[in-house]
Design a protein around this motif. Structure first.
Motif, short mmCIF file in Angstrom:
data_model
loop_
_atom_site.label_atom_id
_atom_site.label_comp_id
_atom_site.label_asym_id
_atom_site.label_seq_id
_atom_site.Cartn_x
_atom_site.Cartn_y
_atom_site.Cartn_z
N UNK A 92 0.86 -1.17 -0.01
CA UNK A 92 0.12 0.13 -0.05
C UNK A 92 0.75 1.24 0.02
N UNK A 93 1.89 1.12 0.83
CA UNK A 93 2.74 2.41 0.97
C UNK A 93 3.55 2.74 -0.30
N UNK A 94 4.10 1.45 -1.07
CA UNK A 94 4.53 1.41 -2.09
C UNK A 94 3.75 2.06 -3.46
N UNK A 95 2.44 1.82 -3.26
CA UNK A 95 1.66 2.26 -4.52
C UNK A 95 1.54 3.73 -4.24
N UNK A 96 1.07 4.04 -3.00
CA UNK A 96 1.00 5.71 -2.49
C UNK A 96 2.27 6.41 -2.99
N UNK A 97 3.42 5.73 -2.64
CA UNK A 97 4.68 6.54 -2.97
C UNK A 97 4.86 6.84 -4.61
N UNK A 98 4.78 5.78 -5.08
CA UNK A 98 4.71 5.95 -6.68
C UNK A 98 3.69 6.74 -7.37
N UNK A 99 2.78 7.25 -6.56
CA UNK A 99 1.83 8.11 -7.19
C UNK A 99 1.98 9.42 -6.40
N UNK A 100 3.05 9.64 -5.77
CA UNK A 100 3.18 10.77 -5.05
C UNK A 100 3.71 11.96 -5.62
N UNK A 101 4.11 11.79 -6.90
CA UNK A 101 4.56 12.78 -7.84
C UNK A 101 5.14 12.26 -9.00
N UNK A 102 5.90 12.89 -10.06
CA UNK A 102 5.98 12.45 -11.40
C UNK A 102 6.91 11.30 -11.36
N UNK A 103 6.72 10.43 -12.43
CA UNK A 103 7.86 9.38 -12.37
C UNK A 103 8.38 9.37 -14.11
N UNK A 104 9.63 8.96 -14.33
CA UNK A 104 9.99 9.09 -15.64
C UNK A 104 10.39 7.33 -15.94
N UNK A 105 9.43 6.84 -16.88
CA UNK A 105 9.50 5.77 -17.36
C UNK A 105 10.20 5.63 -18.54
N UNK A 106 11.15 4.60 -18.62
CA UNK A 106 12.09 4.37 -19.89
C UNK A 106 12.45 3.06 -19.90
N UNK A 107 12.65 2.94 -21.32
CA UNK A 107 13.35 1.83 -21.80
C UNK A 107 14.81 1.81 -21.94
N UNK A 108 15.68 0.86 -21.31
CA UNK A 108 17.22 0.83 -21.74
C UNK A 108 17.38 -0.49 -22.48
N UNK A 109 18.32 -0.12 -23.57
CA UNK A 109 18.76 -1.25 -24.40
C UNK A 109 20.05 -1.38 -24.23
N UNK A 110 20.56 -2.52 -24.41
CA UNK A 110 22.18 -2.81 -24.70
C UNK A 110 22.37 -4.33 -24.24
N UNK A 111 23.70 -4.87 -24.26
CA UNK A 111 24.30 -6.15 -24.06
C UNK A 111 23.77 -6.36 -22.61
N UNK A 112 22.93 -7.32 -22.48
CA UNK A 112 22.71 -7.71 -21.01
C UNK A 112 22.04 -6.75 -20.39
N UNK A 113 21.08 -5.94 -20.85
CA UNK A 113 20.60 -4.64 -20.22
C UNK A 113 20.00 -4.98 -18.75
N UNK A 114 19.05 -6.24 -19.01
CA UNK A 114 18.57 -6.42 -17.67
C UNK A 114 19.52 -6.51 -16.47
N UNK A 115 20.59 -7.18 -16.59
CA UNK A 115 21.39 -7.32 -15.42
C UNK A 115 22.27 -6.28 -15.28
N UNK A 116 22.64 -5.65 -16.27
CA UNK A 116 23.46 -4.28 -16.42
C UNK A 116 22.95 -3.03 -15.56
N UNK A 117 21.41 -3.08 -15.91
CA UNK A 117 20.64 -1.97 -15.08
C UNK A 117 20.48 -2.24 -13.77
N UNK A 118 20.27 -3.58 -13.32
CA UNK A 118 20.25 -3.94 -11.99
C UNK A 118 21.63 -3.86 -11.19
N UNK A 119 22.79 -3.76 -11.89
CA UNK A 119 24.08 -3.63 -11.36
C UNK A 119 24.10 -1.93 -11.12
N UNK A 120 23.71 -1.27 -11.99
CA UNK A 120 23.76 0.39 -11.86
C UNK A 120 22.91 0.77 -11.09
#
Ligand code: CDP
Ligand code: MG
Length: 140
Positions: free
Chosen positions: A61-89
């Motif tokens: 509940x807290x997470x949903x309220x927080x995510x709606x508490x202001x603007x978010x920037x949604x984006x798609x990141x692309x690259x070699x092994x992007x899913x794991x690389x993004x988790x690292x970053x």
């Protein structure tokens, strides 16, 4: 390794502090390409659908309220092994455990208000990208 796409969200704690550019620089410096991006305001219900996998967790509940508490920037990141690389970053969920130089080590305020979301696997990445973007909006 294959070229992948992953869904990233810059969360309200970070947009509020004007950190979009600094966070995007970390993605780009790591070789991730931002192939789609938009700034939106979620409703708690829209955040709830996105985080449905966590609906039994005590923080949902807290997470949903927080995510709606202001603007978010949604984006798609692309690259070699992007899913794991993004988790690292991004660094660990709890900024206290995040490695130096990661987004969460540098910017997160708490385990809940931790500046970024990133998909955790190929299947969730595809589902999460489709929640926010049409194919026409993804320009590699
Ligand atoms: O975002 P990540 O994949 O690293 O973590 P998660 O376990 O999938 O949790 C999703 C989000 O829920 C986190 O990024 C936090 O914003 C929030 N969360 C929380 O508020 N309290 C926790 N104990 C764990 C997660
Ligand atoms: Mg997760």
């Amino acid at each position: 390794m294959a070229v992948e796409r992953t869904l990233s969200i810059i969360k309200p704690d970070a947009t509020k502090r004007n950190l979009t550019g600094k966070i995007n620089a970390k993605f780009e410096d790591a070789g991730l390409r931002i192939v789609a991006q938009k700034r939106i305001q979620l409703t708690p219900a829209q955040a709830g659908v996105f985080y449905e996998v966590h609906k039994e967790r005590p923080f949902y509940g807290e997470l949903c309220d927080f995510m709606a508490s202001g603007p978010v920037v949604v984006q798609v990141l692309q690259g070699e092994g992007a899913i794991a690389k993004n988790r690292e970053v991004m660094g660990a969920t709890n900024p206290a455990d995040a490695a130096p130089g990661t987004v969460r080590a540098d910017f997160a305020e708490s385990v809940g208000e931790n500046s970024v979301h990133g998909s955790d696997a190929a299947e969730t990445a595809a589902k999460e990208i489709a929640y926010f973007f049409s194919g026409l909006e993804l320009v590699g």
